[in-house]
Scaffold this motif. Structure first.
Motif, PDB file in Angstrom:
ATOM      1  N   UNK A 163     -16.577 -17.238 -21.517  1.00  0.00           N
ATOM      2  CA  UNK A 163     -15.133 -17.166 -20.923  1.00  0.00           C
ATOM      3  C   UNK A 163     -15.271 -15.473 -20.559  1.00  0.00           C
ATOM      4  N   UNK A 164     -15.046 -14.718 -19.457  1.00  0.00           N
ATOM      5  CA  UNK A 164     -15.005 -13.039 -19.291  1.00  0.00           C
ATOM      6  C   UNK A 164     -14.114 -12.782 -18.361  1.00  0.00           C
ATOM      7  N   UNK A 222     -20.806 -11.964 -29.927  1.00  0.00           N
ATOM      8  CA  UNK A 222     -22.233 -12.553 -29.597  1.00  0.00           C
ATOM      9  C   UNK A 222     -22.237 -12.937 -28.270  1.00  0.00           C
ATOM     10  N   UNK A 223     -21.142 -13.251 -27.466  1.00  0.00           N
ATOM     11  CA  UNK A 223     -21.235 -13.602 -26.218  1.00  0.00           C
ATOM     12  C   UNK A 223     -21.479 -12.162 -25.197  1.00  0.00           C
ATOM     13  N   UNK A 277     -14.329 -13.207 -24.666  1.00  0.00           N
ATOM     14  CA  UNK A 277     -13.334 -13.885 -25.481  1.00  0.00           C
ATOM     15  C   UNK A 277     -14.060 -14.715 -26.474  1.00  0.00           C
ATOM     16  N   UNK A 278     -13.453 -14.977 -27.572  1.00  0.00           N
ATOM     17  CA  UNK A 278     -14.168 -15.879 -28.640  1.00  0.00           C
ATOM     18  C   UNK A 278     -12.813 -16.666 -29.357  1.00  0.00           C
ATOM     19  N   UNK A 324     -22.618 -16.803 -17.648  1.00  0.00           N
ATOM     20  CA  UNK A 324     -21.523 -17.378 -18.094  1.00  0.00           C
ATOM     21  C   UNK A 324     -21.536 -18.876 -17.859  1.00  0.00           C
ATOM     22  N   UNK A 325     -22.127 -19.401 -16.836  1.00  0.00           N
ATOM     23  CA  UNK A 325     -22.362 -20.808 -16.758  1.00  0.00           C
ATOM     24  C   UNK A 325     -23.380 -21.278 -17.335  1.00  0.00           C
ATOM     25  N   UNK A 326     -24.412 -20.618 -17.898  1.00  0.00           N
ATOM     26  CA  UNK A 326     -25.368 -21.245 -18.587  1.00  0.00           C
ATOM     27  C   UNK A 326     -25.079 -21.364 -20.055  1.00  0.00           C
ATOM     28  N   UNK A 327     -24.206 -20.262 -20.311  1.00  0.00           N
ATOM     29  CA  UNK A 327     -23.762 -20.071 -21.834  1.00  0.00           C
ATOM     30  C   UNK A 327     -22.093 -20.574 -22.248  1.00  0.00           C
ATOM     31  N   UNK A 328     -21.740 -20.968 -21.056  1.00  0.00           N
ATOM     32  CA  UNK A 328     -20.194 -21.281 -21.355  1.00  0.00           C
ATOM     33  C   UNK A 328     -19.284 -20.109 -21.772  1.00  0.00           C
TER      34      UNK A 328
END
Length: 393
Positions: free
Chosen positions: A294-295, A212-213, A194-195, A288-292
């Motif tokens: 949401x998935x 990008x995520x 999500x973005x 996800x934790x390192x880059x914050x």
């Protein structure tokens, strides 16, 4: 016929078999454009008209599996012949009508000619010939033709709820009549990131872009694939993980709020749904934790690998039939794709082999074809296998 095989040539007419195949192709069953209803009715009528009891078992509206039984003497085992009735959409660009079953140069062209209405036709005709012969075997032959193999396996999932079993099973997927004793399993996942949507002119370094995520996840999944490929099997070779589809964004000047990819995970014998899912989740959770980020991760398909021993009685009998019919050794191989064999072999515990006319190279392509002689040979093999393996214990 030669050696120990029963002579059934007086009951076998090649032209009749090919007409059955052409009839199957004429009955459109493109999945998901249409259903398999008309072809299922066609199959049932063929069988009933030839004195074989056949019934429709509905997996969903317009989607009936076909069941038929041919009973021999008491005391013998049960052999199940299986194939699927649906085909992928024909698409454009065919040299001839994909639903006519045109024959040119010894090849029969049409959608489903290889995958896999030729195998279904060969099995149907084997039962018809055996019926004409007076069912000269012990035990029982079951014909089971299923719906929705090409997408969500509705037919097989319905079958799992039924009280049907067998001692042996053949699936007539296109193997060029090679005897395939194993294939990789497959798990499929949808991963969504999500973005925050906004005008592309207003983007800041800290803004949240779904694509990008996703790119960060894809890089991590490719690294996971390199590790997965190190997992080896003596028959099936290596496992794999491949990102096969991606979609996201709504306009060139809008930061995307959603991105989705499809992940195809090929499985080796013994890999479980829980372990494979956890393997992917561990990678995603860390990233996800390192880059914050949401998935969401969805596992919508899991079919385990399947195999049967090289020296199993079913395999040995098939080899003997080919040797006696054609004075040559059959090739024992691995099926190059995934099919519905695990529903029989893993979930029902039925020893299962994949063997049928046509080439997997022809599956799903424009101008799909099957060699006419292979269809005839397949039906000869299916008849002879019944006469060989269905004997009293």
């Amino acid at each position: 016929m030669v050696n120990n095989l029963v002579d059934f040539t007086d009951y076998f007419q090649s032209e009749e078999l090919i007409e059955i195949l052409q009839g199957l192709i004429t009955e459109k069953s493109e999945n998901p454009i249409s259903t398999e209803e008309s072809v299922a009715y066609y199959v049932r009528k063929l069988l009933v008209d030839n004195g074989i009891e056949a019934n429709l078992h509905w997996a969903a509206d317009g989607r009936p599996n076909v069941f038929a039984e041919l009973k021999g003497g008491s005391g013998g085992p049960t052999l199940l012949y299986n194939g699927h009735l649906d085909v992928v959409p024909a698409g454009e660009g065919w040299e001839s009508d994909p639903f006519e079953g045109v024959i040119r140069g010894g090849k029969l062209y049409g959608r489903g000619s290889a995958d896999m209405k030729s195998g279904v036709a060969a099995m149907i005709y084997s039962a018809i010939v055996l019926k004409r012969m007076g069912n000269p075997f012990e035990g029982k032959l079951i014909l089971f033709f299923t719906v929705d193999e090409e997408r969500e396996n509705l037919g097989m999932r319905h079958f799992l709820k039924e009280n049907v079993s067998a001692d042996y099973a053949i699936i007539s997927e296109p193997t060029e009549l090679n005897i395939c004793i194993a294939h990789k399993g497959v798990a499929r996942y949808r991963l969504r990131t999500k973005g925050t949507p906004q005008h592309a002119a207003k983007v800041k370094e800290s803004d949240n872009n779904a694509i990008t995520n996703m790119a960060i996840f894809i890089a991590a999944l490719e690294n996971l694939n390199k590790e997965i490929k190190k997992i080896k099997d003596p028959i099936l070779e290596n496992a794999s993980l491949t990102v096969t589809q991606i979609k996201g964004g709504i306009a060139i000047n809008v930061v995307p709020s959603l991105c989705e990819i499809e992940i195809d995970r090929r499985l080796l014998d013994g890999e479980t749904e829980e372990v494979v899912m956890k393997q992917i989740e561990n990678v995603l959770q860390n990233i996800a934790k390192i880059n914050n980020i949401d998935y969401e991760l969805e596992n919508y398909l899991f079919l385990p690998a399947t195999n049967i021993s090289r020296d199993h009685l079913l395999v040995e009998n098939l080899e003997e039939v080919v040797r006696e019919l054609y004075k040559k050794d059959a090739k024992v191989d691995v099926f190059g794709a995934t099919c519905e064999a695990p529903f029989l072999s893993v979930y029902k515990g039925i020893p299962t082999v994949i063997c049928g006319p046509g080439s997997l190279e022809q599956a799903h392509i424009v101008d799909e074809y099957v060699e006419v002689q292979q269809v005839i040979d397949a039906s000869n093999i299916f008849i002879s296998l019944v006469l060989k393996i269905l004997q009293s214990n």
